[in-house]
Design a protein around this motif. Sequence first.
Motif, PDB file in Angstrom:
ATOM      1  N   ARG A 109       0.824  -1.210   0.000  1.00 43.68           N
ATOM      2  CA  ARG A 109       0.000   0.000   0.000  1.00 43.68           C
ATOM      3  C   ARG A 109       0.861   1.265   0.000  1.00 43.68           C
ATOM      4  O   ARG A 109       0.516   2.259  -0.649  1.00 43.68           O
ATOM      5  CB  ARG A 109      -0.913   0.016   1.226  1.00 43.68           C
ATOM      6  CG  ARG A 109      -2.047  -0.982   1.177  1.00 43.68           C
ATOM      7  CD  ARG A 109      -2.829  -0.949   2.460  1.00 43.68           C
ATOM      8  NE  ARG A 109      -2.034  -1.438   3.576  1.00 43.68           N
ATOM      9  CZ  ARG A 109      -2.424  -1.413   4.829  1.00 43.68           C
ATOM     10  NH1 ARG A 109      -3.589  -0.892   5.146  1.00 43.68           N
ATOM     11  NH2 ARG A 109      -1.663  -1.896   5.779  1.00 43.68           N
ATOM     12  N   ALA A 110       1.964   1.238   0.699  1.00 45.91           N
ATOM     13  CA  ALA A 110       2.820   2.422   0.833  1.00 45.91           C
ATOM     14  C   ALA A 110       3.513   2.788  -0.476  1.00 45.91           C
ATOM     15  O   ALA A 110       4.029   3.899  -0.616  1.00 45.91           O
ATOM     16  CB  ALA A 110       3.866   2.193   1.914  1.00 45.91           C
ATOM     17  N   TRP A 111       3.537   1.878  -1.430  1.00 47.99           N
ATOM     18  CA  TRP A 111       4.201   2.122  -2.709  1.00 47.99           C
ATOM     19  C   TRP A 111       3.387   3.047  -3.607  1.00 47.99           C
ATOM     20  O   TRP A 111       3.912   3.641  -4.534  1.00 47.99           O
ATOM     21  CB  TRP A 111       4.434   0.781  -3.399  1.00 47.99           C
ATOM     22  CG  TRP A 111       5.265   0.822  -4.632  1.00 47.99           C
ATOM     23  CD1 TRP A 111       6.583   1.113  -4.739  1.00 47.99           C
ATOM     24  CD2 TRP A 111       4.809   0.521  -5.967  1.00 47.99           C
ATOM     25  NE1 TRP A 111       6.987   1.016  -6.055  1.00 47.99           N
ATOM     26  CE2 TRP A 111       5.925   0.659  -6.832  1.00 47.99           C
ATOM     27  CE3 TRP A 111       3.583   0.160  -6.510  1.00 47.99           C
ATOM     28  CZ2 TRP A 111       5.847   0.425  -8.201  1.00 47.99           C
ATOM     29  CZ3 TRP A 111       3.509  -0.062  -7.880  1.00 47.99           C
ATOM     30  CH2 TRP A 111       4.625   0.080  -8.708  1.00 47.99           C
ATOM     31  N   TYR A 112       2.102   3.166  -3.319  1.00 50.05           N
ATOM     32  CA  TYR A 112       1.212   3.962  -4.151  1.00 50.05           C
ATOM     33  C   TYR A 112       1.099   5.390  -3.616  1.00 50.05           C
ATOM     34  O   TYR A 112       1.112   5.625  -2.403  1.00 50.05           O
ATOM     35  CB  TYR A 112      -0.163   3.300  -4.232  1.00 50.05           C
ATOM     36  CG  TYR A 112      -0.113   1.985  -4.977  1.00 50.05           C
ATOM     37  CD1 TYR A 112       0.158   0.796  -4.299  1.00 50.05           C
ATOM     38  CD2 TYR A 112      -0.288   1.927  -6.358  1.00 50.05           C
ATOM     39  CE1 TYR A 112       0.243  -0.415  -4.987  1.00 50.05           C
ATOM     40  CE2 TYR A 112      -0.213   0.718  -7.047  1.00 50.05           C
ATOM     41  CZ  TYR A 112       0.056  -0.438  -6.348  1.00 50.05           C
ATOM     42  OH  TYR A 112       0.145  -1.631  -7.030  1.00 50.05           O
ATOM     43  N   ASP A 113       0.981   6.321  -4.560  1.00 52.39           N
ATOM     44  CA  ASP A 113       1.025   7.737  -4.201  1.00 52.39           C
ATOM     45  C   ASP A 113      -0.354   8.380  -4.085  1.00 52.39           C
ATOM     46  O   ASP A 113      -0.527   9.353  -3.350  1.00 52.39           O
ATOM     47  CB  ASP A 113       1.829   8.495  -5.266  1.00 52.39           C
ATOM     48  CG  ASP A 113       3.210   7.906  -5.442  1.00 52.39           C
ATOM     49  OD1 ASP A 113       3.496   7.351  -6.523  1.00 52.39           O
ATOM     50  OD2 ASP A 113       4.002   7.997  -4.490  1.00 52.39           O
ATOM     51  N   TYR A 114      -1.311   7.870  -4.815  1.00 52.66           N
ATOM     52  CA  TYR A 114      -2.660   8.451  -4.807  1.00 52.66           C
ATOM     53  C   TYR A 114      -3.687   7.322  -4.731  1.00 52.66           C
ATOM     54  O   TYR A 114      -3.449   6.211  -5.230  1.00 52.66           O
ATOM     55  CB  TYR A 114      -2.910   9.284  -6.069  1.00 52.66           C
ATOM     56  CG  TYR A 114      -1.996  10.480  -6.192  1.00 52.66           C
ATOM     57  CD1 TYR A 114      -0.846  10.412  -6.971  1.00 52.66           C
ATOM     58  CD2 TYR A 114      -2.280  11.663  -5.533  1.00 52.66           C
ATOM     59  CE1 TYR A 114       0.001  11.494  -7.085  1.00 52.66           C
ATOM     60  CE2 TYR A 114      -1.436  12.753  -5.641  1.00 52.66           C
ATOM     61  CZ  TYR A 114      -0.299  12.661  -6.412  1.00 52.66           C
ATOM     62  OH  TYR A 114       0.534  13.740  -6.520  1.00 52.66           O
TER      63      TYR A 114
END
Length: 125
Positions: A109-114
């Motif tokens: 989840r933390a890899w995604y920005d938006y």
Amino acid sequence: QVQLVESGGGSVQAGGSLRLSCAASGRTFSSYAMGWFRQAPGKEREFVAAIRWSYGSTYYADPVKGRFTISRDNATKTVYLQMNSLKPEDTAVYYCSFNYRGGVGWADRAWYDYWGQGTQVTVSS
């Protein structure tokens, strides 16, 4: 900034199908990958599927392999999640996500920005 708007959720009986859409707008030219996550009541948000924008490489969580298909439309910057053979355990709020930084981390989840606001999928038995 990137805005993501999901659509296509709803209620369906077990064995049925739904197709979710996620339209991206804003600074989408820098898109590296987009993904779908889901969150059931009382559970953590979990990875469902992801697609690398330029090459179209796809990645799936084990519970949905062979039933769900992720795809994208470059022209409209839209990503789709075709869900077949739905099961009651697929019931959740489904979220679209966007990564522009690259690297590897499809299921993180933390890899995604938006993130989008989510769309409810309910599968009854």
